[in-house]
Scaffold this motif. Structure first.
Motif, PDB file in Angstrom:
ATOM      1  N   MET A   1      18.429  -4.983   0.753  1.00 22.19           N
ATOM      2  CA  MET A   1      17.101  -4.596   1.223  1.00 22.19           C
ATOM      3  C   MET A   1      16.447  -3.657   0.210  1.00 22.19           C
ATOM      4  SD  MET A   1      17.715  -4.031   5.284  1.00 22.19           S
ATOM      5  CE  MET A   1      16.004  -4.446   5.628  1.00 22.19           C
ATOM      6  N   TYR A   2      15.120  -3.688   0.165  1.00 22.77           N
ATOM      7  CA  TYR A   2      14.421  -2.807  -0.762  1.00 22.77           C
ATOM      8  C   TYR A   2      13.109  -2.340  -0.128  1.00 22.77           C
ATOM      9  CZ  TYR A   2      12.415  -7.384  -2.015  1.00 22.77           C
ATOM     10  OH  TYR A   2      11.847  -8.636  -1.982  1.00 22.77           O
ATOM     11  N   LEU A   3      12.690  -1.133  -0.523  1.00 23.80           N
ATOM     12  CA  LEU A   3      11.615  -0.427   0.163  1.00 23.80           C
ATOM     13  C   LEU A   3      10.270  -1.131   0.065  1.00 23.80           C
ATOM     14  CD1 LEU A   3      11.379   2.113   1.817  1.00 23.80           C
ATOM     15  CD2 LEU A   3      10.978   3.403  -0.268  1.00 23.80           C
ATOM     16  N   THR A   4      10.027  -1.834  -1.014  1.00 22.47           N
ATOM     17  CA  THR A   4       8.722  -2.475  -1.218  1.00 22.47           C
ATOM     18  C   THR A   4       8.646  -3.879  -0.624  1.00 22.47           C
ATOM     19  OG1 THR A   4       9.502  -3.255  -3.377  1.00 22.47           O
ATOM     20  CG2 THR A   4       8.278  -1.167  -3.333  1.00 22.47           C
ATOM     21  N   GLN A   5       9.694  -4.280   0.075  1.00 20.13           N
ATOM     22  CA  GLN A   5       9.783  -5.657   0.573  1.00 20.13           C
ATOM     23  C   GLN A   5       8.628  -6.001   1.512  1.00 20.13           C
ATOM     24  OE1 GLN A   5      13.720  -6.335   1.987  1.00 20.13           O
ATOM     25  NE2 GLN A   5      13.527  -8.547   2.066  1.00 20.13           N
ATOM     26  N   GLY A   6       8.280  -5.100   2.421  1.00 16.67           N
ATOM     27  CA  GLY A   6       7.215  -5.367   3.371  1.00 16.67           C
ATOM     28  C   GLY A   6       5.868  -5.539   2.693  1.00 16.67           C
ATOM     29  N   LEU A   7       5.594  -4.724   1.682  1.00 19.07           N
ATOM     30  CA  LEU A   7       4.329  -4.841   0.958  1.00 19.07           C
ATOM     31  C   LEU A   7       4.248  -6.186   0.242  1.00 19.07           C
ATOM     32  CD1 LEU A   7       1.659  -3.749  -0.085  1.00 19.07           C
ATOM     33  CD2 LEU A   7       2.932  -2.578  -1.910  1.00 19.07           C
ATOM     34  N   HIS A   8       5.319  -6.582  -0.420  1.00 17.80           N
ATOM     35  CA  HIS A   8       5.319  -7.890  -1.094  1.00 17.80           C
ATOM     36  C   HIS A   8       4.992  -9.008  -0.099  1.00 17.80           C
ATOM     37  CE1 HIS A   8       6.640  -6.861  -5.125  1.00 17.80           C
ATOM     38  NE2 HIS A   8       7.601  -6.091  -4.637  1.00 17.80           N
ATOM     39  N   ARG A   9       5.596  -8.947   1.070  1.00 19.81           N
ATOM     40  CA  ARG A   9       5.378 -10.002   2.072  1.00 19.81           C
ATOM     41  C   ARG A   9       3.924 -10.031   2.534  1.00 19.81           C
ATOM     42  NH1 ARG A   9       5.077 -10.872   7.522  1.00 19.81           N
ATOM     43  NH2 ARG A   9       6.039 -12.821   8.257  1.00 19.81           N
ATOM     44  N   SER A  10       3.355  -8.855   2.837  1.00 23.80           N
ATOM     45  CA  SER A  10       1.982  -8.833   3.350  1.00 23.80           C
ATOM     46  C   SER A  10       0.973  -9.246   2.285  1.00 23.80           C
ATOM     47  CB  SER A  10       1.653  -7.444   3.892  1.00 23.80           C
ATOM     48  OG  SER A  10       2.327  -7.218   5.111  1.00 23.80           O
ATOM     49  N   VAL A  11       1.234  -8.868   1.029  1.00 23.65           N
ATOM     50  CA  VAL A  11       0.348  -9.303  -0.053  1.00 23.65           C
ATOM     51  C   VAL A  11       0.369 -10.814  -0.173  1.00 23.65           C
ATOM     52  CG1 VAL A  11       0.016  -9.275  -2.548  1.00 23.65           C
ATOM     53  CG2 VAL A  11       0.462  -7.141  -1.330  1.00 23.65           C
ATOM     54  N   GLN A  12       1.544 -11.396  -0.008  1.00 22.32           N
ATOM     55  CA  GLN A  12       1.656 -12.849  -0.099  1.00 22.32           C
ATOM     56  C   GLN A  12       1.045 -13.562   1.096  1.00 22.32           C
ATOM     57  OE1 GLN A  12       5.311 -15.003   1.011  1.00 22.32           O
ATOM     58  NE2 GLN A  12       5.453 -15.597  -1.161  1.00 22.32           N
ATOM     59  N   GLN A  13       1.341 -13.057   2.310  1.00 20.62           N
ATOM     60  CA  GLN A  13       0.970 -13.761   3.530  1.00 20.62           C
ATOM     61  C   GLN A  13      -0.439 -13.429   4.045  1.00 20.62           C
ATOM     62  OE1 GLN A  13       2.957 -16.128   5.102  1.00 20.62           O
ATOM     63  NE2 GLN A  13       4.169 -15.920   3.231  1.00 20.62           N
ATOM     64  N   ARG A  14      -0.921 -12.211   3.773  1.00 24.95           N
ATOM     65  CA  ARG A  14      -2.211 -11.785   4.335  1.00 24.95           C
ATOM     66  C   ARG A  14      -3.039 -11.049   3.280  1.00 24.95           C
ATOM     67  NH1 ARG A  14      -2.618  -8.651   9.161  1.00 24.95           N
ATOM     68  NH2 ARG A  14      -4.168 -10.184   9.828  1.00 24.95           N
ATOM     69  N   PRO A  15      -3.255 -11.637   2.119  1.00 21.61           N
ATOM     70  CA  PRO A  15      -3.900 -10.918   1.019  1.00 21.61           C
ATOM     71  C   PRO A  15      -5.295 -10.393   1.344  1.00 21.61           C
ATOM     72  CG  PRO A  15      -3.849 -13.266   0.574  1.00 21.61           C
ATOM     73  CD  PRO A  15      -2.963 -13.033   1.752  1.00 21.61           C
ATOM     74  N   ASN A  16      -6.050 -11.123   2.135  1.00 20.10           N
ATOM     75  CA  ASN A  16      -7.443 -10.735   2.402  1.00 20.10           C
ATOM     76  C   ASN A  16      -7.612  -9.985   3.723  1.00 20.10           C
ATOM     77  OD1 ASN A  16      -8.387 -12.016   0.000  1.00 20.10           O
ATOM     78  ND2 ASN A  16      -8.234 -13.993   1.043  1.00 20.10           N
ATOM     79  N   ALA A  17      -6.523  -9.759   4.430  1.00 15.36           N
ATOM     80  CA  ALA A  17      -6.591  -9.011   5.689  1.00 15.36           C
ATOM     81  C   ALA A  17      -6.699  -7.521   5.400  1.00 15.36           C
ATOM     82  CB  ALA A  17      -5.353  -9.294   6.536  1.00 15.36           C
ATOM     83  N   THR A  18      -7.294  -6.784   6.316  1.00 16.57           N
ATOM     84  CA  THR A  18      -7.433  -5.343   6.147  1.00 16.57           C
ATOM     85  C   THR A  18      -6.084  -4.667   6.289  1.00 16.57           C
ATOM     86  OG1 THR A  18      -9.690  -5.349   6.976  1.00 16.57           O
ATOM     87  CG2 THR A  18      -8.514  -3.253   7.040  1.00 16.57           C
ATOM     88  N   ALA A  19      -5.740  -3.862   5.306  1.00 12.54           N
ATOM     89  CA  ALA A  19      -4.499  -3.099   5.335  1.00 12.54           C
ATOM     90  C   ALA A  19      -4.739  -1.664   5.786  1.00 12.54           C
ATOM     91  CB  ALA A  19      -3.841  -3.098   3.951  1.00 12.54           C
ATOM     92  N   ILE A  20      -5.853  -1.055   5.354  1.00 14.26           N
ATOM     93  CA  ILE A  20      -6.091   0.369   5.583  1.00 14.26           C
ATOM     94  C   ILE A  20      -7.549   0.615   5.948  1.00 14.26           C
ATOM     95  CG2 ILE A  20      -6.031   2.679   4.542  1.00 14.26           C
ATOM     96  CD1 ILE A  20      -3.949   1.626   2.560  1.00 14.26           C
ATOM     97  N   HIS A  21      -7.751   1.440   6.964  1.00 15.88           N
ATOM     98  CA  HIS A  21      -9.055   2.027   7.262  1.00 15.88           C
ATOM     99  C   HIS A  21      -8.966   3.527   7.004  1.00 15.88           C
ATOM    100  CE1 HIS A  21     -11.283  -1.293   8.970  1.00 15.88           C
ATOM    101  NE2 HIS A  21     -10.288  -1.601   9.779  1.00 15.88           N
ATOM    102  N   PHE A  22      -9.918   4.072   6.263  1.00 12.27           N
ATOM    103  CA  PHE A  22      -9.973   5.515   5.993  1.00 12.27           C
ATOM    104  C   PHE A  22     -11.432   5.921   5.901  1.00 12.27           C
ATOM    105  CE2 PHE A  22      -9.884   9.177   3.008  1.00 12.27           C
ATOM    106  CZ  PHE A  22      -9.135  10.042   3.784  1.00 12.27           C
ATOM    107  N   ASP A  23     -11.878   6.770   6.844  1.00 13.80           N
ATOM    108  CA  ASP A  23     -13.302   7.099   6.952  1.00 13.80           C
ATOM    109  C   ASP A  23     -14.093   5.791   7.071  1.00 13.80           C
ATOM    110  OD1 ASP A  23     -12.843   9.798   6.907  1.00 13.80           O
ATOM    111  OD2 ASP A  23     -13.068   9.971   4.735  1.00 13.80           O
ATOM    112  N   SER A  24     -15.026   5.556   6.167  1.00 13.44           N
ATOM    113  CA  SER A  24     -15.823   4.325   6.213  1.00 13.44           C
ATOM    114  C   SER A  24     -15.291   3.257   5.269  1.00 13.44           C
ATOM    115  CB  SER A  24     -17.284   4.634   5.850  1.00 13.44           C
ATOM    116  OG  SER A  24     -17.367   5.217   4.560  1.00 13.44           O
TER     117      SER A  24
END
Length: 523
Positions: free
Chosen positions: A1-24
């Motif tokens: 297992m590796y710490l960046t595994q989840g980020l790699h998966r989401s970039v691959q599977q949901r590249p255009n989905a919103t990851a972060i909301h901060f202020d506006s």
């Protein structure tokens, strides 16, 4: 297992989905992944690799998420710093860990300059703020803009992922070493109990330097959930973020939850215009919750499930969870609601005596834990590691018991146990009795020196607004609920209790007044 595994998966599977909301602002997973890869490239150019430590001192922001991913991506080791610590405590953590790079935001600009002058191993300080970059610091945004993306270094398994310092209020902080497997298993356990699921919109109300906040980040990245980030917790900003972004899950310490409820009650003109109907799960932990507070919260957020987590930094950080099924009227009546929870998947829990022999169900002893979530050890502290990790088990220092249904109950920190006249008194039991008094908002019970009994039970109480009670009222109330020797011999009332950044009452601060001029902190 590796710490960046989840980020790699989401970039691959949901590249255009919103990851972060901060202020506006909003950022997609593709944008987040690109920034992380370039920040990792910048860290590599600054010499990070082969397990070098990178620290961050900052309030919550999207950059904290980037730091958490870019550091292992570059091959480094995380060292998130407690924003409530003094300069000397921070300096100790930097020097002890041999940290080479420190990232600071505008809130800690001046402190970062001081640490840059005094920390022995720091080579670079990176300014992750929006103001002008101070002289002697590097610009976070310029480093990302000017650096090429690099491939993930691929650290994994038992490789050291982070050093998470715990304590710092007495003595020296201890650096808890957690591996990629430790944190990865914690992420899977979080997903397995449903704390975070696909479609989650999660509000980061807890400080991100704290491991509970980091655990939420990892689980959200793995399932493609949305991070809603506010710089720091306030009741108003929390409620506004829930309303604006349709937050459906949040993690809070009980003190934070109480502050939210008080704000809603005391600001009807503002709170009634905010939509809280999206909230479907509230996770609480860091300290026990009173039954009265929980009932009040359930009434305020009727669509929300309530679940509890129990653990500590050394356990990455959770080892047991109390599900929504134990937050019902039946659970109140049976006493199951008082449990810390059921051990998570991949985690073994035992209750043992002083010889590490498992005790019968219902018998109080020390809680010990075994599993892939258990830390590697304490950084540069082999004796403390050997004392805590014995025969493959993590000795938590918590006293508790397990019932016949396998539910774990935490009675108290063993170090908080009061010994009076040869009797062991668990402060949590006394606190539960005091908290049921209608005039009590918060309380803490400690042992104080007593020439006759060794220690005596002392209660520190914050009364509810508009309510009043006397010491005699509290003592009489307790005598109706617990054995006489457990009742507080002395009671004091205060305007507030000292609270840590994650909502724990700092009993060590309360004890200092009574024990400061003695060689030992217990009788």
């Amino acid at each position: 297992m590796y710490l960046t595994q989840g980020l790699h998966r989401s970039v691959q599977q949901r590249p255009n989905a919103t990851a972060i909301h901060f202020d506006s602002e909003a950022r997609t997973f593709a944008e987040l992944g690109a920034r992380v890869a370039r920040l990792a490239g910048a860290l590599r150019q600054l010499g990070v690799g082969n397990g070098e430590r990178v620290a961050m001192l900052s309030v919550n922001s999207p950059r904290y998420i980037e730091y958490y991913m870019a550091t292992p991506w570059a091959g480094g080791v995380l060292n998130p710093l407690n924003i409530r610590w003094s300069a000397s405590e921070l300096l100790y953590a930097l020097n002890d860990s041999g940290t080479s790079i420190l990232i600071v935001d505008e809130t800690f600009r001046d402190l970062g300059l001081k640490l840059a002058r005094e920390a022995a191993t720091l080579r670079h300080v990176i300014y992750a703020g929006d103001d002008d970059v101070p002289e002697g610091m590097l610009s976070y945004e310029s480093l990302i803009a000017q650096s090429e993306a690099v491939e993930d270094a691929g650290r994994q398994g038992d490789d050291l992922a982070g050093i998470f310092y715990t304590g710092g209020t007495t003595g020296f902080p201890k650096g808890v070493m957690l591996s990629h497997t430790n944190l990865g298993v914690a992420m899977l356990a979080t997903l397995a109990v449903g704390h975070v699921v696909p479609g989650t919109v999660f509000l980061h109300a807890m400080p991100m330097f704290h491991l509970a906040g980091f655990a939420a980040i990892n689980a959200l990245l793995a399932c493609g959930g949305v991070h809603v980030v506010t710089p720091a917790f306030t009741p108003q900003t929390t409620m506004e973020a829930i309303s604006k972004h349709g937050v459906n899950r949040v993690m809070l310490a009980p003190t934070m939850l109480q502050m939210m409820l008080d704000w809603i009650d005391n600001h009807p003109d503002q709170s009634t215009s905010l939509n809280k109907s999206s909230l479907t799960r509230i996770m609480y932990g860091a300290s026990p919750i009173s039954q009265s507070l929980l009932r009040r919260a359930q009434k305020m957020f009727p669509k929300a499930e309530f679940v509890q987590g129990y653990g500590m930094t050394e356990l990455s950080p959770v080892c047991a969870s109390l599900g929504a099924e134990y937050h019902t009227d039946e659970a109140y009546a049976s006493g199951k609601m008082r449990a810390a929870g059921r051990p998570l998947m991949c985690v073994e829990v035992r209750i043992v005596d002083s010889e590490d022999r498992e005790v019968p169900r219902g018998t109080t002893g020390e809680i010990i834990v075994r599993g892939p979530n258990v830390m590697l050890g304490y950084w540069n502290l082999p004796e403390a590691t050997a004392e805590t990790l014995r025969n493959g088990w993590m000795h938590t220092g918590d006293g508790g018991y397990m019932d016949d249904d396998g539910l774990l109950y935490v009675v108290d920190r063993l170090k908080d146990m009061i010994v009076s006249g040869g009797e062991n008194i668990y402060s949590a039991e006394v606190e539960n009795a005091i908290s049921s008094h209608p005039a009590v908002a918060q309380c803490a019970v400690i042992g104080i020196p007593n020439d006759r009994w060794g220690e005596s039970v002392h209660a520190v109480i914050v009364a509810k607004p508009g309510e009043a009670a006397t010491a005699e009222d509290i003592q009489a109330h307790c005598r109706e609920r617990i054995a006489g020797y457990k009742c507080p011999r002395s009671v004091e009332f205060r305007e507030s209790l000292p609270i840590s950044p994650v909502g724990k009452i700092q009993k060590n601060t309360l004890r200092e007044t009574f024990w400061s001029n003695r060689k030992r902190g217990v009788a």
